[in-house]
Design a protein around this motif. Structure first.
Motif, PDB file in Angstrom:
ATOM      1  N   UNK A  23      -9.757   1.159 -44.539  1.00 54.70           N
ATOM      2  CA  UNK A  23      -9.614  -0.266 -44.891  1.00 54.70           C
ATOM      3  C   UNK A  23      -9.908  -1.179 -43.714  1.00 54.70           C
ATOM      4  N   UNK A  24      -9.635  -0.691 -42.500  1.00 53.27           N
ATOM      5  CA  UNK A  24      -9.878  -1.478 -41.286  1.00 53.27           C
ATOM      6  C   UNK A  24     -11.330  -1.368 -40.820  1.00 53.27           C
ATOM      7  N   UNK A  25     -12.165  -0.635 -41.569  1.00 51.72           N
ATOM      8  CA  UNK A  25     -13.582  -0.580 -41.256  1.00 51.72           C
ATOM      9  C   UNK A  25     -14.049   0.633 -40.475  1.00 51.72           C
ATOM     10  N   UNK A  26     -13.184   1.630 -40.304  1.00 59.24           N
ATOM     11  CA  UNK A  26     -13.578   2.852 -39.612  1.00 59.24           C
ATOM     12  C   UNK A  26     -14.097   3.873 -40.618  1.00 59.24           C
ATOM     13  N   UNK A  27     -14.980   4.750 -40.151  1.00 63.00           N
ATOM     14  CA  UNK A  27     -15.384   5.894 -40.956  1.00 63.00           C
ATOM     15  C   UNK A  27     -14.446   7.030 -40.558  1.00 63.00           C
ATOM     16  N   UNK A  28     -13.744   7.622 -41.531  1.00 63.09           N
ATOM     17  CA  UNK A  28     -12.666   8.551 -41.214  1.00 63.09           C
ATOM     18  C   UNK A  28     -12.903   9.938 -41.800  1.00 63.09           C
ATOM     19  N   UNK A  29     -12.680  10.956 -40.970  1.00 62.51           N
ATOM     20  CA  UNK A  29     -12.645  12.342 -41.413  1.00 62.51           C
ATOM     21  C   UNK A  29     -11.254  12.868 -41.133  1.00 62.51           C
ATOM     22  N   UNK A  30     -10.856  13.933 -41.829  1.00 59.75           N
ATOM     23  CA  UNK A  30      -9.530  14.500 -41.611  1.00 59.75           C
ATOM     24  C   UNK A  30      -9.617  16.016 -41.481  1.00 59.75           C
ATOM     25  N   UNK A  31      -8.672  16.569 -40.716  1.00 59.88           N
ATOM     26  CA  UNK A  31      -8.554  18.017 -40.563  1.00 59.88           C
ATOM     27  C   UNK A  31      -7.072  18.375 -40.483  1.00 59.88           C
ATOM     28  N   UNK A  33      -5.761  21.104 -39.135  1.00 55.31           N
ATOM     29  CA  UNK A  33      -5.400  21.939 -37.986  1.00 55.31           C
ATOM     30  C   UNK A  33      -6.521  21.939 -36.954  1.00 55.31           C
ATOM     31  N   UNK A  34      -6.224  22.525 -35.790  1.00 55.76           N
ATOM     32  CA  UNK A  34      -7.175  22.538 -34.684  1.00 55.76           C
ATOM     33  C   UNK A  34      -8.451  23.296 -34.973  1.00 55.76           C
ATOM     34  N   UNK A  35      -8.329  24.426 -35.632  1.00 55.64           N
ATOM     35  CA  UNK A  35      -9.514  25.247 -35.929  1.00 55.64           C
ATOM     36  C   UNK A  35     -10.487  24.493 -36.839  1.00 55.64           C
ATOM     37  N   UNK A  36      -9.959  23.869 -37.876  1.00 57.73           N
ATOM     38  CA  UNK A  36     -10.794  23.077 -38.789  1.00 57.73           C
ATOM     39  C   UNK A  36     -11.444  21.921 -38.033  1.00 57.73           C
ATOM     40  N   UNK A  37     -10.683  21.285 -37.149  1.00 56.26           N
ATOM     41  CA  UNK A  37     -11.205  20.164 -36.363  1.00 56.26           C
ATOM     42  C   UNK A  37     -12.387  20.613 -35.504  1.00 56.26           C
ATOM     43  N   UNK A  38     -12.251  21.740 -34.823  1.00 57.83           N
ATOM     44  CA  UNK A  38     -13.344  22.226 -33.971  1.00 57.83           C
ATOM     45  C   UNK A  38     -14.586  22.535 -34.798  1.00 57.83           C
ATOM     46  N   UNK A  39     -14.403  23.092 -36.006  1.00 58.64           N
ATOM     47  CA  UNK A  39     -15.547  23.360 -36.884  1.00 58.64           C
ATOM     48  C   UNK A  39     -16.220  22.059 -37.322  1.00 58.64           C
ATOM     49  N   UNK A  40     -15.426  21.048 -37.641  1.00 57.60           N
ATOM     50  CA  UNK A  40     -15.991  19.751 -38.021  1.00 57.60           C
ATOM     51  C   UNK A  40     -16.758  19.129 -36.857  1.00 57.60           C
TER      52      UNK A  40
END
Length: 116
Positions: A23-31, A33-40
């Protein structure tokens, strides 16, 4: 547009940050856990990483250590409910731009993201 990846094991918080930051104008991704974040991070480019410290499996400090050698890594803002001097020092040593404790104000987080 600033791209933000929210990494937190608390699903309601991920959902809330996704909705409010979008809503504040950012493009957002979510994960979740850490492993998923590193893959993203391997397949997508993010400007800012909102990273929880305490997560099952790979904690936030371990994620930061794996990212540290990569100069194209996003700016890291640590968000934690388990704040200690030790984790703050460890996070800063491993490249955190800022360290916010939960609960924090959304407006405060937006200011830090924009500054980062």
């Amino acid at each position: 547009m600033i791209k933000v990846l929210v990494v937190d094991d608390e699903e309601p918080l991920r959902r809330l940050l996704n909705k409010e930051l979008s809503r504040k104008g950012f493009e957002v991704g979510v994960a979740p856990d850490g492993k998923t974040a590193l893959n993203l991070l391997k397949n997508h480019s993010y400007d800012v990483l909102l990273l929880d410290i305490v997560m099952p499996g790979m904690d936030g400090i371990a994620v930061m250590r794996k990212m540290k050698p990569d100069p194209s890594s996003p700016v890291i803002i640590v968000l934690t409910g388990k704040a200690t001097v030790e984790t703050a020092v460890e996070a800063m040593k491993n490249g955190a731009y800022d360290y916010l404790t939960k609960p924090y104000k959304l407006d405060e987080l937006v200011i830090v993201i924009n500054r980062a």
